[in-house]
Write a protein that holds these residues in place. Structure first.
Motif, PDB file in Angstrom:
ATOM      1  N   HIS A  50      43.939  44.409  22.865  1.00 53.03           N
ATOM      2  CA  HIS A  50      45.388  44.564  22.746  1.00 53.03           C
ATOM      3  C   HIS A  50      46.003  44.238  24.103  1.00 53.03           C
ATOM      4  O   HIS A  50      45.713  44.915  25.079  1.00 53.03           O
ATOM      5  CB  HIS A  50      45.760  46.000  22.367  1.00 53.03           C
ATOM      6  N   LEU A  51      46.823  43.187  24.163  1.00 53.49           N
ATOM      7  CA  LEU A  51      47.542  42.911  25.403  1.00 53.49           C
ATOM      8  C   LEU A  51      48.776  43.798  25.443  1.00 53.49           C
ATOM      9  O   LEU A  51      49.574  43.799  24.503  1.00 53.49           O
ATOM     10  CB  LEU A  51      47.946  41.441  25.474  1.00 53.49           C
ATOM     11  N   VAL A  52      48.876  44.565  26.500  1.00 51.70           N
ATOM     12  CA  VAL A  52      50.003  45.482  26.674  1.00 51.70           C
ATOM     13  C   VAL A  52      50.722  45.122  27.976  1.00 51.70           C
ATOM     14  O   VAL A  52      50.118  44.628  28.908  1.00 51.70           O
ATOM     15  CB  VAL A  52      49.540  46.959  26.678  1.00 51.70           C
ATOM     16  N   TRP A  53      51.999  45.427  28.009  1.00 51.01           N
ATOM     17  CA  TRP A  53      52.810  45.044  29.174  1.00 51.01           C
ATOM     18  C   TRP A  53      53.426  46.247  29.872  1.00 51.01           C
ATOM     19  O   TRP A  53      54.165  46.088  30.835  1.00 51.01           O
ATOM     20  CB  TRP A  53      53.873  44.024  28.752  1.00 51.01           C
ATOM     21  N   GLU A  54      53.117  47.436  29.394  1.00 49.01           N
ATOM     22  CA  GLU A  54      53.579  48.671  30.035  1.00 49.01           C
ATOM     23  C   GLU A  54      52.383  49.568  30.279  1.00 49.01           C
ATOM     24  O   GLU A  54      51.593  49.774  29.359  1.00 49.01           O
ATOM     25  CB  GLU A  54      54.594  49.398  29.150  1.00 49.01           C
ATOM     26  N   PRO A  55      52.182  50.072  31.457  1.00 47.04           N
ATOM     27  CA  PRO A  55      53.004  49.786  32.631  1.00 47.04           C
ATOM     28  C   PRO A  55      52.760  48.364  33.117  1.00 47.04           C
ATOM     29  O   PRO A  55      51.680  47.809  32.933  1.00 47.04           O
ATOM     30  CB  PRO A  55      52.527  50.810  33.660  1.00 47.04           C
ATOM     31  N   LYS A  56      53.790  47.822  33.716  1.00 47.98           N
ATOM     32  CA  LYS A  56      53.695  46.477  34.259  1.00 47.98           C
ATOM     33  C   LYS A  56      52.634  46.450  35.356  1.00 47.98           C
ATOM     34  O   LYS A  56      52.588  47.334  36.212  1.00 47.98           O
ATOM     35  CB  LYS A  56      55.048  46.050  34.823  1.00 47.98           C
ATOM     36  N   TRP A  57      51.780  45.436  35.313  1.00 49.65           N
ATOM     37  CA  TRP A  57      50.736  45.325  36.327  1.00 49.65           C
ATOM     38  C   TRP A  57      51.338  44.957  37.670  1.00 49.65           C
ATOM     39  O   TRP A  57      52.297  44.183  37.758  1.00 49.65           O
ATOM     40  CB  TRP A  57      49.714  44.256  35.931  1.00 49.65           C
ATOM     41  N   ASN A  58      50.767  45.542  38.728  1.00 50.16           N
ATOM     42  CA  ASN A  58      51.101  45.135  40.095  1.00 50.16           C
ATOM     43  C   ASN A  58      49.888  45.407  40.967  1.00 50.16           C
ATOM     44  O   ASN A  58      48.882  45.949  40.498  1.00 50.16           O
ATOM     45  CB  ASN A  58      52.367  45.830  40.611  1.00 50.16           C
ATOM     46  N   ALA A  59      49.957  45.059  42.206  1.00 44.51           N
ATOM     47  CA  ALA A  59      48.810  45.168  43.107  1.00 44.51           C
ATOM     48  C   ALA A  59      48.328  46.609  43.293  1.00 44.51           C
ATOM     49  O   ALA A  59      47.194  46.822  43.722  1.00 44.51           O
ATOM     50  CB  ALA A  59      49.141  44.539  44.455  1.00 44.51           C
ATOM     51  N   ASP A  60      49.149  47.597  42.951  1.00 44.25           N
ATOM     52  CA  ASP A  60      48.723  48.990  43.061  1.00 44.25           C
ATOM     53  C   ASP A  60      47.566  49.311  42.123  1.00 44.25           C
ATOM     54  O   ASP A  60      46.852  50.282  42.328  1.00 44.25           O
ATOM     55  CB  ASP A  60      49.883  49.946  42.754  1.00 44.25           C
ATOM     56  N   HIS A  61      47.368  48.510  41.093  1.00 43.54           N
ATOM     57  CA  HIS A  61      46.300  48.732  40.113  1.00 43.54           C
ATOM     58  C   HIS A  61      44.938  48.245  40.610  1.00 43.54           C
ATOM     59  O   HIS A  61      43.914  48.569  40.013  1.00 43.54           O
ATOM     60  CB  HIS A  61      46.630  48.040  38.793  1.00 43.54           C
ATOM     61  N   ILE A  62      44.908  47.470  41.673  1.00 41.68           N
ATOM     62  CA  ILE A  62      43.657  46.907  42.181  1.00 41.68           C
ATOM     63  C   ILE A  62      42.815  48.016  42.814  1.00 41.68           C
ATOM     64  O   ILE A  62      43.316  48.827  43.592  1.00 41.68           O
ATOM     65  CB  ILE A  62      43.931  45.789  43.202  1.00 41.68           C
ATOM     66  N   SER A  63      41.522  48.030  42.479  1.00 39.04           N
ATOM     67  CA  SER A  63      40.603  49.040  43.012  1.00 39.04           C
ATOM     68  C   SER A  63      40.346  48.803  44.500  1.00 39.04           C
ATOM     69  O   SER A  63      40.653  47.731  45.039  1.00 39.04           O
ATOM     70  CB  SER A  63      39.271  48.997  42.256  1.00 39.04           C
ATOM     71  N   GLU A  64      39.737  49.787  45.132  1.00 39.25           N
ATOM     72  CA  GLU A  64      39.367  49.629  46.545  1.00 39.25           C
ATOM     73  C   GLU A  64      38.392  48.478  46.715  1.00 39.25           C
ATOM     74  O   GLU A  64      38.484  47.707  47.665  1.00 39.25           O
ATOM     75  CB  GLU A  64      38.775  50.934  47.095  1.00 39.25           C
ATOM     76  N   ALA A  65      37.442  48.347  45.768  1.00 37.95           N
ATOM     77  CA  ALA A  65      36.487  47.230  45.835  1.00 37.95           C
ATOM     78  C   ALA A  65      37.231  45.900  45.723  1.00 37.95           C
ATOM     79  O   ALA A  65      36.927  44.948  46.447  1.00 37.95           O
ATOM     80  CB  ALA A  65      35.445  47.361  44.730  1.00 37.95           C
ATOM     81  N   GLY A  66      38.198  45.839  44.826  1.00 39.39           N
ATOM     82  CA  GLY A  66      38.994  44.625  44.668  1.00 39.39           C
ATOM     83  C   GLY A  66      39.783  44.293  45.921  1.00 39.39           C
ATOM     84  O   GLY A  66      39.874  43.145  46.332  1.00 39.39           O
ATOM     85  N   ARG A  67      40.349  45.322  46.540  1.00 42.42           N
ATOM     86  CA  ARG A  67      41.114  45.119  47.772  1.00 42.42           C
ATOM     87  C   ARG A  67      40.192  44.573  48.876  1.00 42.42           C
ATOM     88  O   ARG A  67      40.579  43.700  49.655  1.00 42.42           O
ATOM     89  CB  ARG A  67      41.776  46.406  48.222  1.00 42.42           C
ATOM     90  N   SER A  68      38.984  45.106  48.911  1.00 41.19           N
ATOM     91  CA  SER A  68      38.017  44.640  49.902  1.00 41.19           C
ATOM     92  C   SER A  68      37.660  43.172  49.681  1.00 41.19           C
ATOM     93  O   SER A  68      37.609  42.381  50.628  1.00 41.19           O
ATOM     94  CB  SER A  68      36.763  45.513  49.852  1.00 41.19           C
ATOM     95  N   ILE A  69      37.441  42.814  48.413  1.00 40.66           N
ATOM     96  CA  ILE A  69      37.122  41.418  48.086  1.00 40.66           C
ATOM     97  C   ILE A  69      38.269  40.496  48.490  1.00 40.66           C
ATOM     98  O   ILE A  69      38.048  39.396  49.004  1.00 40.66           O
ATOM     99  CB  ILE A  69      36.818  41.279  46.578  1.00 40.66           C
TER     100      ILE A  69
END
Length: 95
Positions: free
Chosen positions: A73-92
């Protein structure tokens, strides 16, 4: 097991898993009905890779739990933003 399988689905633009990007909002498994429901979003509603990504999610989920039917199911709420990125993702990403 299911999260590990979805962690192998890579966003082709950023080369990071959809789990680390925070695109997966919810996973529901109904063992009795042999059903998997994945609520996820994309970084943009106009993402040209939507069909490919949702297809890869289905393949990964069905590989983790053979015999289950997966619906994405593609959902649009909450709107995605960089705050959703994990610490591992931020490191990458070098953030």
């Amino acid at each position: 097991m299911l999260v590990n399988a979805l962690d192998k689905v890579i966003d082709p633009e950023l080369n990071i898993s959809i789990i680390d990007l925070g695109l997966v909002y919810d996973l529901r498994v109904d063992v009795r009905a042999k059903r998997i429901d994945v609520d996820m979003t994309l970084s943009s509603p106009a993402c040209p890779m939507a069909a490919m990504l949702t297809g890869h999610v289905k393949i990964a989920a069905n590989g983790a739990l053979p015999g289950f039917d997966t619906t994405v199911h593609l959902v649009w709420e909450p709107k995605w933003n960089a705050d959703h990125i994990s610490e591992a993702g931020r490191s990458i990403l070098g953030w």
